[in-house]
Scaffold this active site. Structure first.
Site, PDB file in Angstrom:
ATOM      1  CE  LYS A 115     -17.435  15.636 -11.273  1.00  0.00           C
ATOM      2  NZ  LYS A 115     -18.470  14.588 -11.472  1.00  0.00           N
ATOM      3  NE  ARG A 127     -24.102  13.978 -17.161  1.00  0.00           N
ATOM      4  CZ  ARG A 127     -24.904  14.225 -16.121  1.00  0.00           C
ATOM      5  NH1 ARG A 127     -26.210  14.114 -16.249  1.00  0.00           N
ATOM      6  NH2 ARG A 127     -24.388  14.590 -14.969  1.00  0.00           N
ATOM      7  NE  ARG A 182     -16.637  15.965 -17.597  1.00  0.00           N
ATOM      8  CZ  ARG A 182     -17.412  16.485 -16.646  1.00  0.00           C
ATOM      9  NH1 ARG A 182     -17.037  17.530 -15.965  1.00  0.00           N
ATOM     10  NH2 ARG A 182     -18.564  15.933 -16.392  1.00  0.00           N
TER      11      ARG A 182
HETATM   12  P1  AP5 Z   1     -23.385  16.100  -7.280  1.00  0.00           P
HETATM   13  O1  AP5 Z   1     -22.565  16.648  -6.177  1.00  0.00           O
HETATM   14  O2  AP5 Z   1     -24.226  17.033  -8.072  1.00  0.00           O
HETATM   15  O3  AP5 Z   1     -22.475  15.198  -8.258  1.00  0.00           O
HETATM   16  P2  AP5 Z   1     -21.399  15.609  -9.335  1.00  0.00           P
HETATM   17  O4  AP5 Z   1     -20.259  14.663  -9.191  1.00  0.00           O
HETATM   18  O5  AP5 Z   1     -21.104  17.062  -9.259  1.00  0.00           O
HETATM   19  O6  AP5 Z   1     -22.209  15.231 -10.645  1.00  0.00           O
HETATM   20  P3  AP5 Z   1     -22.417  16.042 -11.980  1.00  0.00           P
HETATM   21  O7  AP5 Z   1     -23.595  15.415 -12.684  1.00  0.00           O
HETATM   22  O8  AP5 Z   1     -22.476  17.518 -11.744  1.00  0.00           O
HETATM   23  O9  AP5 Z   1     -21.135  15.692 -12.727  1.00  0.00           O
HETATM   24  P4  AP5 Z   1     -20.926  15.779 -14.194  1.00  0.00           P
HETATM   25  O10 AP5 Z   1     -19.486  15.584 -14.175  1.00  0.00           O
HETATM   26  O11 AP5 Z   1     -21.698  14.861 -15.058  1.00  0.00           O
HETATM   27  O12 AP5 Z   1     -21.540  17.216 -14.595  1.00  0.00           O
HETATM   28  P5  AP5 Z   1     -20.879  18.606 -14.893  1.00  0.00           P
HETATM   29  O13 AP5 Z   1     -21.816  19.660 -14.498  1.00  0.00           O
HETATM   30  O14 AP5 Z   1     -19.493  18.628 -14.377  1.00  0.00           O
HETATM   31  O15 AP5 Z   1     -24.301  14.944  -6.655  1.00  0.00           O
HETATM   32  C1  AP5 Z   1     -25.265  14.253  -7.434  1.00  0.00           C
HETATM   33  C2  AP5 Z   1     -26.522  13.990  -6.580  1.00  0.00           C
HETATM   34  O16 AP5 Z   1     -26.191  13.061  -5.550  1.00  0.00           O
HETATM   35  C3  AP5 Z   1     -27.053  15.237  -5.864  1.00  0.00           C
HETATM   36  O17 AP5 Z   1     -28.447  15.212  -5.866  1.00  0.00           O
HETATM   37  C4  AP5 Z   1     -26.499  15.124  -4.440  1.00  0.00           C
HETATM   38  O18 AP5 Z   1     -27.355  15.736  -3.474  1.00  0.00           O
HETATM   39  C5  AP5 Z   1     -26.428  13.622  -4.249  1.00  0.00           C
HETATM   40  N1  AP5 Z   1     -25.285  13.203  -3.425  1.00  0.00           N
HETATM   41  C6  AP5 Z   1     -24.033  13.728  -3.415  1.00  0.00           C
HETATM   42  N2  AP5 Z   1     -23.241  13.068  -2.543  1.00  0.00           N
HETATM   43  C7  AP5 Z   1     -24.022  12.089  -1.991  1.00  0.00           C
HETATM   44  C8  AP5 Z   1     -23.775  11.076  -1.023  1.00  0.00           C
HETATM   45  N3  AP5 Z   1     -22.570  10.930  -0.441  1.00  0.00           N
HETATM   46  N4  AP5 Z   1     -24.796  10.253  -0.694  1.00  0.00           N
HETATM   47  C9  AP5 Z   1     -26.036  10.400  -1.288  1.00  0.00           C
HETATM   48  N5  AP5 Z   1     -26.329  11.347  -2.204  1.00  0.00           N
HETATM   49  C10 AP5 Z   1     -25.333  12.179  -2.548  1.00  0.00           C
HETATM   50  O19 AP5 Z   1     -20.791  18.546 -16.487  1.00  0.00           O
HETATM   51  C11 AP5 Z   1     -21.971  18.589 -17.267  1.00  0.00           C
HETATM   52  C12 AP5 Z   1     -21.608  18.550 -18.731  1.00  0.00           C
HETATM   53  O20 AP5 Z   1     -20.831  19.708 -19.071  1.00  0.00           O
HETATM   54  C13 AP5 Z   1     -20.741  17.357 -19.201  1.00  0.00           C
HETATM   55  O21 AP5 Z   1     -21.543  16.229 -19.483  1.00  0.00           O
HETATM   56  C14 AP5 Z   1     -20.072  17.955 -20.430  1.00  0.00           C
HETATM   57  O22 AP5 Z   1     -20.945  17.978 -21.524  1.00  0.00           O
HETATM   58  C15 AP5 Z   1     -19.816  19.405 -20.003  1.00  0.00           C
HETATM   59  N6  AP5 Z   1     -18.491  19.552 -19.364  1.00  0.00           N
HETATM   60  C16 AP5 Z   1     -18.244  19.920 -18.070  1.00  0.00           C
HETATM   61  N7  AP5 Z   1     -16.927  19.945 -17.830  1.00  0.00           N
HETATM   62  C17 AP5 Z   1     -16.309  19.610 -18.993  1.00  0.00           C
HETATM   63  C18 AP5 Z   1     -14.956  19.425 -19.367  1.00  0.00           C
HETATM   64  N8  AP5 Z   1     -13.951  19.618 -18.488  1.00  0.00           N
HETATM   65  N9  AP5 Z   1     -14.683  19.051 -20.636  1.00  0.00           N
HETATM   66  C19 AP5 Z   1     -15.684  18.887 -21.548  1.00  0.00           C
HETATM   67  N10 AP5 Z   1     -16.990  19.010 -21.239  1.00  0.00           N
HETATM   68  C20 AP5 Z   1     -17.310  19.371 -19.980  1.00  0.00           C
END
Ligand code: AP5
Ligand code: MG
Length: 220
Positions: A15, A173, A90
């Site tokens: 994402k 997660r 979410r």
């Molecule tokens: P990346 O692009 O970083 O993936 P992502 O989908 O953004 O993953 P996140 O871990 O950021 O998602 P998340 O939803 O767990 O975390 P968030 O910060 O939102 O890609 C991942 C890796 O893969 C990278 O190294 C990239 O280079 C690689 N990659 C990407 N595309 C690729 C491809 N096509 N091929 C190969 N490699 C690839 O949330 C964190 C925490 O915050 C949550 O756990 C929760 O506690 C809290 N939180 C956030 N939002 C909310 C909400 N709305 N409600 C409640 N709690 C929340």
């Protein structure tokens, strides 16, 4: 009319990676609730302190805190023409609150929800090899290495690994996504705005598929 795009998908689906590309191409601000919470943690705010305990356990931050944070972010002037949401909504409560917010503030609705799909095994490999910069730019040791090790290609900041990218927290997660966020696929299918994207392809192919979907939606 303002345009609102929601990027849906499990942790590690890409994402954040795609949001960087799509927000530039659509000229919309990229709003990542995860990045907003991490900024609050870095700045030692009350919100950051509260959010950190949930994030470190791989749990969701409570809806009330998350919804009011997004409401405040959307009230800023750069969102007048819409936004690209990453990691929000979410839960069903967040999705319903978001619909109400858009209707009341923008006389608008969610226009398009690309849902990036990737198998769980690949998610773990992606998250355990991820490196980020404090401005939310994302890299991977194997799949998207920075030009200079440990340095962000885009803004030159030092790269770091997220605390919640440990294997146990990653598994939690993914389970939390399945239980609390995956039901939103049906929610947005019912609104006729959901588009499934094969996220197992290379980064550029995933972007091309998302941009294709957005072009189709723009013609609607
Ligand atoms: P990346 O692009 O970083 O993936 P992502 O989908 O953004 O993953 P996140 O871990 O950021 O998602 P998340 O939803 O767990 O975390 P968030 O910060 O939102 O890609 C991942 C890796 O893969 C990278 O190294 C990239 O280079 C690689 N990659 C990407 N595309 C690729 C491809 N096509 N091929 C190969 N490699 C690839 O949330 C964190 C925490 O915050 C949550 O756990 C929760 O506690 C809290 N939180 C956030 N939002 C909310 C909400 N709305 N409600 C409640 N709690 C929340
Ligand atoms: Mg992310």
């Amino acid at each position: 009319m303002a345009t609102f795009i929601v990027l849906l998908g499990p942790p590690g689906a890409g994402k954040g990676t795609q949001a960087q590309i799509i927000s530039r191409s659509m000229n919309l601000p990229h709003i990542s609730t995860g990045d907003l919470f991490r900024e609050n943690i870095k700045n030692l705010t009350e919100l950051g302190k509260e959010a950190q305990t949930y994030m470190n356990q791989g749990q969701l931050v409570p809806d009330s805190l998350t919804i009011s944070m997004v409401k405040e972010r959307l009230s800023r002037s750069d969102c007048v023409n819409g936004a690209l949401l990453d990691g929000f909504p979410r839960t069903s409560a967040q999705a319903e609150a978001f619909d109400r917010m858009l209707l009341e503030t923008f006389k608008s609705k969610v226009d398009c929800v690309p849902c990036i799909e990737v198998e769980a095994d690949h998610l773990i490999e992606r998250l355990c090899g991820r490196w980020m910069c404090p401005n939310g730019h994302v890299f991977h040791t194997k799949f998207n290495p920075p030009k200079e090790s440990g340095v962000c290609d885009i803004c030159g900041s030092a790269l770091y690994q997220r605390d919640d990218d440990k294997i146990q927290t990653v598994s939690r997660r993914i389970a939390v996504y399945e239980a609390q966020t995956a039901p939103l696929i049906q929610y947005y299918e019912n609104q006729n705005v959901l588009y499934r994207i094969d996220g197992s392809q290379e980064i550029d192919s995933v972007s091309a598929d998302i941009l294709d979907v957005l072009k189709k939606f723009a013609k609607k």
